[in-house]
Design an enzyme around this catalytic site. Sequence first.
Site, mmCIF file in Angstrom:
data_model
loop_
_atom_site.group_PDB
_atom_site.id
_atom_site.type_symbol
_atom_site.label_atom_id
_atom_site.label_comp_id
_atom_site.label_asym_id
_atom_site.label_seq_id
_atom_site.Cartn_x
_atom_site.Cartn_y
_atom_site.Cartn_z
ATOM 1 C CG LEU A 64 -6.640 13.249 2.494
ATOM 2 C CD1 LEU A 64 -5.997 14.614 2.453
ATOM 3 C CD2 LEU A 64 -6.515 12.548 1.150
ATOM 4 C CB SER A 65 -6.163 8.962 7.989
ATOM 5 O OG SER A 65 -7.439 8.677 8.519
ATOM 6 N N GLY A 66 -6.106 6.095 6.904
ATOM 7 C CA GLY A 66 -6.639 4.746 6.765
ATOM 8 C C GLY A 66 -7.425 4.262 7.960
ATOM 9 C CB SER A 67 -8.704 5.939 11.013
ATOM 10 O OG SER A 67 -9.588 6.891 10.469
ATOM 11 C CB THR B 257 -5.879 5.839 2.466
ATOM 12 O OG1 THR B 257 -5.869 5.126 3.693
ATOM 13 C CG2 THR B 257 -5.037 7.088 2.586
#
Length: 194
Positions: free
Chosen positions: A47-50, A57
């Site tokens: 759930l993050s764009g890292s 994401t």
Amino acid sequence: MIYKRILGQGLTFIMVLLFIIVAGSVILSKISGGTPTFYGYQLKSVLSGSMEPVIHTGSIVAIKPGGDTSGFKKGDIITFHADENRLITHRIVEVVRNEQTNQVIYRTKGDSNDAPDIEPVLSANVVGRYTGFTIPYVGYILSFAGTKLGNVTLLIVPGLMLFIYAVISLWKTISSLEEKKQGSSIEETNPKTT
């Protein structure tokens, strides 16, 4: 025309079968209180764009759990416990092995992050290795499934959809049989003369 109908029915059957397998797997794992699994692979939401562009994401990723968590190498993507409630999926940028204690520590970094993660990862905190399998945007659904409303929805909606599909199929079959029956009774009342 008949090929389209056969192809359509075949695709419908495959989609329903896949839906039942995946939904059943997720529902069973949620009911048992565990992590959603699919044939030995854990499904995790990102759930993050890292890790973009490799992992977008809102995707779900398949993680191969277990094995020798001290045997990963630079470049592997791993999922690990950042704390009790949070999992992170990042790439290993350095492997540090303490020869005296035989302990392995990983330095990790998200592909789109500017710098490596501050905290190193103990091999004991690694959940598993990313397999390369990802489905974009389904992670949002999986995350929703972890809520009470999501659990209820996952139990009711698939069952309701299958029930409606069964009723429609049954109705079409009965209508088809009635048409054939009416067609044959008309032929019997009006015999052909030669």
